[in-house]
Design an enzyme around this catalytic site. Structure first.
Site, PDB file in Angstrom:
ATOM      1  N   ASP A  53      42.769  45.193  44.095  1.00  0.00           N
ATOM      2  CA  ASP A  53      42.362  46.445  43.449  1.00  0.00           C
ATOM      3  C   ASP A  53      41.619  47.338  44.431  1.00  0.00           C
ATOM      4  O   ASP A  53      41.270  46.915  45.542  1.00  0.00           O
ATOM      5  CB  ASP A  53      41.501  46.157  42.199  1.00  0.00           C
ATOM      6  CG  ASP A  53      40.454  45.075  42.427  1.00  0.00           C
ATOM      7  OD1 ASP A  53      40.077  44.841  43.593  1.00  0.00           O
ATOM      8  OD2 ASP A  53      40.012  44.457  41.449  1.00  0.00           O
ATOM      9  N   ASN A 114      32.618  39.452  32.383  1.00  0.00           N
ATOM     10  CA  ASN A 114      33.300  39.756  31.111  1.00  0.00           C
ATOM     11  C   ASN A 114      34.715  39.175  31.071  1.00  0.00           C
ATOM     12  O   ASN A 114      35.485  39.458  30.158  1.00  0.00           O
ATOM     13  CB  ASN A 114      33.342  41.275  30.879  1.00  0.00           C
ATOM     14  CG  ASN A 114      34.187  42.012  31.917  1.00  0.00           C
ATOM     15  OD1 ASN A 114      34.728  41.395  32.831  1.00  0.00           O
ATOM     16  ND2 ASN A 114      34.305  43.317  31.767  1.00  0.00           N
ATOM     17  N   HIS A 116      37.095  39.653  33.378  1.00  0.00           N
ATOM     18  CA  HIS A 116      38.161  40.424  34.036  1.00  0.00           C
ATOM     19  C   HIS A 116      38.694  39.675  35.252  1.00  0.00           C
ATOM     20  O   HIS A 116      37.975  38.902  35.893  1.00  0.00           O
ATOM     21  CB  HIS A 116      37.727  41.864  34.370  1.00  0.00           C
ATOM     22  CG  HIS A 116      36.780  42.043  35.504  1.00  0.00           C
ATOM     23  ND1 HIS A 116      35.979  43.141  35.649  1.00  0.00           N
ATOM     24  CD2 HIS A 116      36.497  41.270  36.587  1.00  0.00           C
ATOM     25  CE1 HIS A 116      35.267  43.040  36.746  1.00  0.00           C
ATOM     26  NE2 HIS A 116      35.563  41.917  37.335  1.00  0.00           N
ATOM     27  N   GLU A 121      40.349  44.666  32.621  1.00  0.00           N
ATOM     28  CA  GLU A 121      39.182  44.490  31.768  1.00  0.00           C
ATOM     29  C   GLU A 121      39.608  43.895  30.417  1.00  0.00           C
ATOM     30  O   GLU A 121      40.808  43.890  30.091  1.00  0.00           O
ATOM     31  CB  GLU A 121      38.497  45.850  31.568  1.00  0.00           C
ATOM     32  CG  GLU A 121      38.022  46.505  32.875  1.00  0.00           C
ATOM     33  CD  GLU A 121      36.712  45.925  33.425  1.00  0.00           C
ATOM     34  OE1 GLU A 121      36.435  44.726  33.205  1.00  0.00           O
ATOM     35  OE2 GLU A 121      35.972  46.668  34.094  1.00  0.00           O
TER      36      GLU A 121
HETATM   37  P1  PGA Z   1      31.870  39.046  42.311  1.00  0.00           P
HETATM   38  O1  PGA Z   1      33.025  39.831  41.522  1.00  0.00           O
HETATM   39  O2  PGA Z   1      32.577  38.134  43.262  1.00  0.00           O
HETATM   40  O3  PGA Z   1      31.115  40.130  43.015  1.00  0.00           O
HETATM   41  O4  PGA Z   1      31.075  38.312  41.279  1.00  0.00           O
HETATM   42  C1  PGA Z   1      34.041  39.103  40.923  1.00  0.00           C
HETATM   43  C2  PGA Z   1      34.861  40.006  40.052  1.00  0.00           C
HETATM   44  O5  PGA Z   1      34.294  40.904  39.401  1.00  0.00           O
HETATM   45  O6  PGA Z   1      36.078  39.809  39.990  1.00  0.00           O
END
Ligand code: PGA
Length: 220
Positions: A53, A114, A116, A121
């Site tokens: 992304d 959450n 995702h 999302e």
């Molecule tokens: P993080 O992000 O490694 O910074 O916890 C993971 C994500 O949101 O996919």
């Protein structure tokens, strides 16, 4: 462990197609991959990379872009060929680029608190493809730390859930106590679009690499 899996896969298939994440979780993995390049001759010259992304509206040179994150943590330090680096800018074009590369062999993915995966999302369709999405308040709150006083984008372009699931092998990474609850729901809970990561239960080749804190609530 994830770096070792990637390194082994590159040695077996020098033109491996990798799906790559950003965020806090994979930083150690990228450090180990840079070390493998420097100390163990891991050759990146044929490897094709597709990032999961990117924020919408940030140019590739923007210090907060995921492109710059990847330059800092991996691309500037290994012999990857710039023409083999791919980022989502526009959904349909990205799907075509992935298809033309023969699909993703090995996808590494983190998980949001959450649920995702990439920027899919809660509520994202399991049949979704690469597209522009609106970030949730929780995702924005978690990422705001990286933007300081700068305004953070509220939109992103992401691989879709169906795009992620097309990968031949998937490695899910999570670390820290803040991920324990969502890891339990993702791995042990009912498969539902309300928790995007639960879709990983339906894929035949998934490995979850968790530290003890992230695994604390789950049954295996
Ligand atoms: P993080 O992000 O490694 O910074 O916890 C993971 C994500 O949101 O996919």
């Amino acid at each position: 462990m994830a770096a070792e899996l990637i390194a082994k896969a590159i040695r077996v298939k020098p033109n491996l197609t990798l799906g790559l994440p950003t965020g806090n979780t994979p930083i150690g993995m990228y450090e180990d991959l840079v070390r493998a390049y420097r100390e163990k001759n891991l050759d990146w010259s044929g490897v094709r990379t597709f990032n999961l992304d990117e924020y919408a509206g940030l140019g590739p040179e923007d210090p907060h872009s995921y492109r710059m994150y990847m330059q800092r943590h991996l691309f500037d330090h290994v012999n990857v060929s710039p023409r083999n680096i791919h980022f989502p800018v526009e959904g349909n074009a990205y799907e075509k680029e992935i298809r033309e590369a023969g699909g993703i062999d090995l996808l590494i993915v983190g998980i949001g608190t959450n649920g995702h995966i990439a920027f899919n999302e809660p509520g994202a369709s399991f049949t979704s493809r690469s597209r522009e999405v609106i970030l949730t308040a929780e995702t924005i709150a978690n990422a705001q730390q990286h933007f300081g006083s700068n305004t953070m984008p509220t939109r992103a372009v992401t691989m879709g859930i169906a795009t992620l699931l097309d990968s031949r092998h998937i490695v899910l990474l999570a670390s820290g106590a803040s991920k324990a609850d969502i890891i339990r729901r993702a791995l042990n809970g009912p498969v539902t679009e309300a928790v995007p990561a639960t879709v990983l239960q339906t894929h035949p080749n998934v490995i979850a690499i968790l530290d003890e804190a992230a695994a604390a609530g789950s049954k295996f």
